[in-house]
Design a protein around this motif. Structure first.
Motif, PDB file in Angstrom:
ATOM      1  N   MET A  53       0.827  -1.201   0.000  1.00  0.00           N
ATOM      2  CA  MET A  53       0.000   0.000   0.000  1.00  0.00           C
ATOM      3  C   MET A  53       0.867   1.258   0.000  1.00  0.00           C
ATOM      4  N   GLN A  54       1.896   1.277   0.842  1.00  0.00           N
ATOM      5  CA  GLN A  54       2.794   2.426   0.903  1.00  0.00           C
ATOM      6  C   GLN A  54       3.514   2.637  -0.432  1.00  0.00           C
ATOM      7  N   LEU A  55       4.057   1.558  -0.996  1.00  0.00           N
ATOM      8  CA  LEU A  55       4.827   1.671  -2.227  1.00  0.00           C
ATOM      9  C   LEU A  55       3.930   1.999  -3.424  1.00  0.00           C
ATOM     10  N   LEU A  56       2.702   1.491  -3.428  1.00  0.00           N
ATOM     11  CA  LEU A  56       1.773   1.817  -4.507  1.00  0.00           C
ATOM     12  C   LEU A  56       1.365   3.287  -4.463  1.00  0.00           C
ATOM     13  N   LEU A  61       4.132   9.351  -8.306  1.00  0.00           N
ATOM     14  CA  LEU A  61       5.151   9.558  -9.341  1.00  0.00           C
ATOM     15  C   LEU A  61       4.536   9.514 -10.740  1.00  0.00           C
ATOM     16  N   LEU A  62       3.536   8.660 -10.925  1.00  0.00           N
ATOM     17  CA  LEU A  62       2.857   8.561 -12.224  1.00  0.00           C
ATOM     18  C   LEU A  62       1.799   9.644 -12.410  1.00  0.00           C
ATOM     19  N   LYS A  63       1.602  10.461 -11.355  1.00  0.00           N
ATOM     20  CA  LYS A  63       0.593  11.524 -11.364  1.00  0.00           C
ATOM     21  C   LYS A  63      -0.796  10.951 -11.622  1.00  0.00           C
ATOM     22  N   MET A  80      11.599   1.228  -5.669  1.00  0.00           N
ATOM     23  CA  MET A  80      11.279   1.512  -4.266  1.00  0.00           C
ATOM     24  C   MET A  80      11.348   0.252  -3.408  1.00  0.00           C
ATOM     25  N   VAL A  81      10.964  -0.886  -3.989  1.00  0.00           N
ATOM     26  CA  VAL A  81      11.105  -2.155  -3.256  1.00  0.00           C
ATOM     27  C   VAL A  81      12.574  -2.417  -2.941  1.00  0.00           C
ATOM     28  N   PHE A  82      13.445  -2.152  -3.915  1.00  0.00           N
ATOM     29  CA  PHE A  82      14.889  -2.339  -3.707  1.00  0.00           C
ATOM     30  C   PHE A  82      15.397  -1.413  -2.595  1.00  0.00           C
ATOM     31  N   ALA A  83      15.000  -0.133  -2.646  1.00  0.00           N
ATOM     32  CA  ALA A  83      15.429   0.825  -1.619  1.00  0.00           C
ATOM     33  C   ALA A  83      14.879   0.433  -0.250  1.00  0.00           C
ATOM     34  N   VAL A  89       7.906   2.541  10.222  1.00  0.00           N
ATOM     35  CA  VAL A  89       7.164   3.698  10.731  1.00  0.00           C
ATOM     36  C   VAL A  89       7.606   4.968  10.013  1.00  0.00           C
ATOM     37  N   LEU A  90       8.914   5.106   9.794  1.00  0.00           N
ATOM     38  CA  LEU A  90       9.453   6.276   9.101  1.00  0.00           C
ATOM     39  C   LEU A  90       8.898   6.373   7.679  1.00  0.00           C
ATOM     40  N   ILE A  91       8.890   5.260   6.956  1.00  0.00           N
ATOM     41  CA  ILE A  91       8.375   5.263   5.589  1.00  0.00           C
ATOM     42  C   ILE A  91       6.876   5.577   5.580  1.00  0.00           C
ATOM     43  N   ALA A  92       6.142   5.004   6.531  1.00  0.00           N
ATOM     44  CA  ALA A  92       4.708   5.300   6.628  1.00  0.00           C
ATOM     45  C   ALA A  92       4.483   6.785   6.895  1.00  0.00           C
TER      46      ALA A  92
END
Length: 266
Positions: free
Chosen positions: A21-24, A30-32, A104-107, A130-133
């Motif tokens: 959910m976070q990465l999507l 990014l895709l606007k 983003m999955v790699f990072a 938590v930081l990414i969220a």
């Protein structure tokens, strides 16, 4: 052992759903692309279920694994993305979405790996998540705030005539037509809109309003055939939209000539 394994699968699936959910969300930004919650949730559930199936299958990290992951990522993105009118644009967005998502999955994985190496316990991993969220929430809040003061190109169509305006999207515009209950946008009165009032008396409206410094008042209005709001990558079309006519200038510098109702972009 079976109970412990079931709990692990549950936790594993929930973790993957939240991560997806976070990465999507970041990928769609990014895709606007517009973020639609039920699509986002469905895509995240698909990703979580897919991750569990891959885990249970015991498939190794080979070509089959890569292909399955790519198909799963494509499925999640297809659930989230709008359907462009041109097939080439759809394919381009899908490819770019997969690239963004995997980057983003790699990072994300590298951050968790670094957290593991620093202390070797779960707390740093939790802090990274938590930081990414938190970053995702802040980005969404900023994105939402920016949208509340956006200026769009709006076309009003009546019969075979149309008028184009620069329109401010204002969350403070809560005007509604007391008869139909439709949201009301406010536009500067012009010779063309005056003609529309004379030509189509059956569409004439009286719009009451309240404002600071004035307890109440009324504006003339009209129901137009269509209102087309041109966003960056899509059009919002409202048929039978109600607009109130303002006698004067809406902005001192002429930056906009119309104020959209807040509910038109919800």
């Amino acid at each position: 052992m079976i109970g412990i394994y079931d709990i692990y699968i549950d936790v594993f699936m929930v973790q993957n759903i939240l991560m997806d959910m976070q990465l999507l969300i970041l990928t769609l930004l990014l895709l606007k692309e517009k973020i639609v919650f039920y699509r986002l949730l469905a895509a995240s559930l698909t990703g979580g279920a897919g991750a569990v199936l891959i885990l249970i299958s015991g498939i190794g990290f080979g070509v089959s694994y890569i292909l399955i992951v790519l198909v799963l990522d494509a499925a999640m993105l297809l659930i989230c993305l709008r359907r462009p009118t041109k097939q080439g644009i759809a394919l381009q967005k899908l490819v770019m979405g997969i690239i963004y998502l995997h980057s983003m999955v790699f990072a994300y994985g590298k951050l968790l790996e670094c957290a593991d190496r620093l202390t070797g316990n779960q707390m740093p991993r939790i802090m990274v998540k938590v930081l990414i969220a938190g970053i995702v929430i802040i980005i969404l809040a900023c994105h939402r705030l920016a949208e509340t003061r956006c200026i769009y190109e709006v076309t009003l169509i009546e019969g075979e005539e149309n008028a184009v305006y620069k329109a401010l999207y204002d969350t403070g515009n809560l005007l509604t037509d007391p008869v139909s209950g439709k949201p009301v946008s406010v536009v500067e009165e012009t010779d063309l809109t005056k003609k529309w009032l004379e030509r189509y008396p059956q569409k004439y409206k009286i719009i009451p309003y309240q404002s600071v410094g004035k307890t109440h008042g009324v504006m003339e209005g009209i129901v137009v055939d269509e209102m087309i709001i041109q966003k960056e990558r899509e059009q919002v079309v409202k048929k039978g939209a109600v607009v109130a006519l303002y006698k004067g200038k809406m902005s001192k510098d002429g930056a906009f000539q119309m104020i959209l109702n807040h509910s038109l972009m919800m």
